[in-house]
Design a protein around this motif. Sequence first.
Motif, mmCIF file in Angstrom:
data_model
loop_
_atom_site.group_PDB
_atom_site.id
_atom_site.type_symbol
_atom_site.label_atom_id
_atom_site.label_comp_id
_atom_site.label_asym_id
_atom_site.label_seq_id
_atom_site.Cartn_x
_atom_site.Cartn_y
_atom_site.Cartn_z
ATOM 1 N N LEU A 209 0.828 -1.206 0.000
ATOM 2 C CA LEU A 209 0.000 0.000 0.000
ATOM 3 C C LEU A 209 0.864 1.258 0.000
ATOM 4 C CD1 LEU A 209 -2.797 -1.042 2.536
ATOM 5 C CD2 LEU A 209 -2.609 -1.534 0.084
ATOM 6 N N ALA A 210 1.899 1.267 0.825
ATOM 7 C CA ALA A 210 2.792 2.430 0.897
ATOM 8 C C ALA A 210 3.528 2.631 -0.424
ATOM 9 C CB ALA A 210 3.784 2.258 2.047
ATOM 10 N N ALA A 211 3.998 1.546 -1.018
ATOM 11 C CA ALA A 211 4.707 1.652 -2.297
ATOM 12 C C ALA A 211 3.775 2.199 -3.377
ATOM 13 C CB ALA A 211 5.265 0.287 -2.703
ATOM 14 N N ALA A 212 2.539 1.751 -3.393
ATOM 15 C CA ALA A 212 1.580 2.238 -4.386
ATOM 16 C C ALA A 212 1.291 3.723 -4.186
ATOM 17 C CB ALA A 212 0.290 1.431 -4.321
ATOM 18 N N ALA A 213 1.123 4.130 -2.946
ATOM 19 C CA ALA A 213 0.877 5.549 -2.669
ATOM 20 C C ALA A 213 2.075 6.389 -3.114
ATOM 21 C CB ALA A 213 0.594 5.754 -1.188
ATOM 22 N N LEU A 214 3.260 5.867 -2.916
ATOM 23 C CA LEU A 214 4.468 6.582 -3.320
ATOM 24 C C LEU A 214 4.559 6.679 -4.846
ATOM 25 C CD1 LEU A 214 6.823 7.974 -1.953
ATOM 26 C CD2 LEU A 214 8.089 5.834 -2.088
ATOM 27 N N GLY B 162 2.113 7.101 -6.750
ATOM 28 C CA GLY B 162 1.219 8.199 -7.090
ATOM 29 C C GLY B 162 1.894 9.549 -7.031
ATOM 30 N N ARG B 163 2.841 9.671 -6.153
ATOM 31 C CA ARG B 163 3.587 10.929 -6.009
ATOM 32 C C ARG B 163 4.353 11.245 -7.283
ATOM 33 N NH1 ARG B 163 6.238 14.164 -2.124
ATOM 34 N NH2 ARG B 163 8.371 14.663 -2.727
ATOM 35 N N TYR B 164 4.896 10.241 -7.923
ATOM 36 C CA TYR B 164 5.730 10.454 -9.098
ATOM 37 C C TYR B 164 4.996 10.222 -10.411
ATOM 38 C CZ TYR B 164 9.242 10.718 -5.552
ATOM 39 O OH TYR B 164 9.942 11.102 -4.440
ATOM 40 N N ALA B 165 3.962 9.403 -10.401
ATOM 41 C CA ALA B 165 3.220 9.104 -11.622
ATOM 42 C C ALA B 165 2.040 10.046 -11.818
ATOM 43 C CB ALA B 165 2.724 7.659 -11.591
ATOM 44 N N ARG B 166 1.802 10.875 -10.847
ATOM 45 C CA ARG B 166 0.660 11.803 -10.891
ATOM 46 C C ARG B 166 -0.660 11.080 -11.094
ATOM 47 N NH1 ARG B 166 2.657 16.931 -10.428
ATOM 48 N NH2 ARG B 166 4.748 17.233 -11.225
ATOM 49 N N LEU B 167 -0.785 9.971 -10.368
ATOM 50 C CA LEU B 167 -2.040 9.215 -10.326
ATOM 51 C C LEU B 167 -2.585 9.303 -8.916
ATOM 52 C CD1 LEU B 167 -0.929 6.068 -12.348
ATOM 53 C CD2 LEU B 167 -2.532 7.833 -13.111
ATOM 54 N N ALA B 168 -3.883 9.156 -8.771
ATOM 55 C CA ALA B 168 -4.533 9.289 -7.470
ATOM 56 C C ALA B 168 -4.058 8.191 -6.515
ATOM 57 C CB ALA B 168 -6.041 9.226 -7.628
ATOM 58 N N ARG C 220 9.308 18.959 6.945
ATOM 59 C CA ARG C 220 10.147 20.143 7.227
ATOM 60 C C ARG C 220 10.004 21.195 6.145
ATOM 61 N NH1 ARG C 220 15.506 17.035 9.348
ATOM 62 N NH2 ARG C 220 14.789 16.724 11.479
ATOM 63 N N ALA C 221 9.752 20.761 4.927
ATOM 64 C CA ALA C 221 9.568 21.698 3.807
ATOM 65 C C ALA C 221 8.129 22.185 3.710
ATOM 66 C CB ALA C 221 9.981 21.025 2.498
ATOM 67 N N GLY C 222 7.268 21.723 4.621
ATOM 68 C CA GLY C 222 5.875 22.158 4.630
ATOM 69 C C GLY C 222 5.026 21.509 3.550
ATOM 70 N N ARG C 223 5.440 20.330 3.078
ATOM 71 C CA ARG C 223 4.691 19.626 2.051
ATOM 72 C C ARG C 223 4.190 18.310 2.589
ATOM 73 N NH1 ARG C 223 9.466 21.235 -1.315
ATOM 74 N NH2 ARG C 223 10.285 19.191 -0.730
ATOM 75 N N SER C 224 3.182 17.777 1.897
ATOM 76 C CA SER C 224 2.671 16.452 2.207
ATOM 77 C C SER C 224 3.480 15.412 1.443
ATOM 78 C CB SER C 224 1.199 16.356 1.796
ATOM 79 O OG SER C 224 0.774 15.017 1.823
ATOM 80 N N LEU C 225 3.687 14.273 2.038
ATOM 81 C CA LEU C 225 4.428 13.203 1.397
ATOM 82 C C LEU C 225 3.768 12.748 0.105
ATOM 83 C CD1 LEU C 225 6.774 11.192 1.487
ATOM 84 C CD2 LEU C 225 5.340 9.705 2.873
#
Length: 156
Positions: free
Chosen positions: A7-12, A14-20, A147-152
């Motif tokens: 689940l964590a790998a899939a969510a990650l 999404g961060r790079y593939a710009r998928l939900a 620390r950068a004020g962003r969401s993972l």
Amino acid sequence: MYFLTHLAAAALVGRYARLAPTWLVAGAALPDLVDKPLGTLGLVDLYHTVGHTALLAPLAVAVALTGRAGLAVAVGWASHLFLDAFHIVINGRPTDALFLVWPMAVPPDPLALPPGAFFRYYLWSPSFFLEVAFWLALAGLAVRERRAGRSLLNRA
């Protein structure tokens, strides 16, 4: 590989593939949500069968063609299969990766351990250490993003 790591790998992804991330996680959960109950109930002999077979790829392509949510589900499902096959191979059981073509072929000497027994087997395996490294890297990334004020999960 453990369910939460999928689940964590899939969510990650999404961060790079710009998928939900929600749909990616849903797709990554599907193989275990299908196969673990079937194996636990004794309806199949293995824990990698219907939901883990790559022979469902045409169905995944059809789902992917329904739009971005469908694409995310298909990518999440494919990531689950890839990670399971990868961890099986690096743990020295490459013939167990035949689950990818179930029911056309079945691993000749499948591990076929229920989840609790699998945990004891998995501890200290090469894949276990890679999974620990993944979680440590993910924690480091989360701290850096906070620390950068962003969401993972949101790539800025």
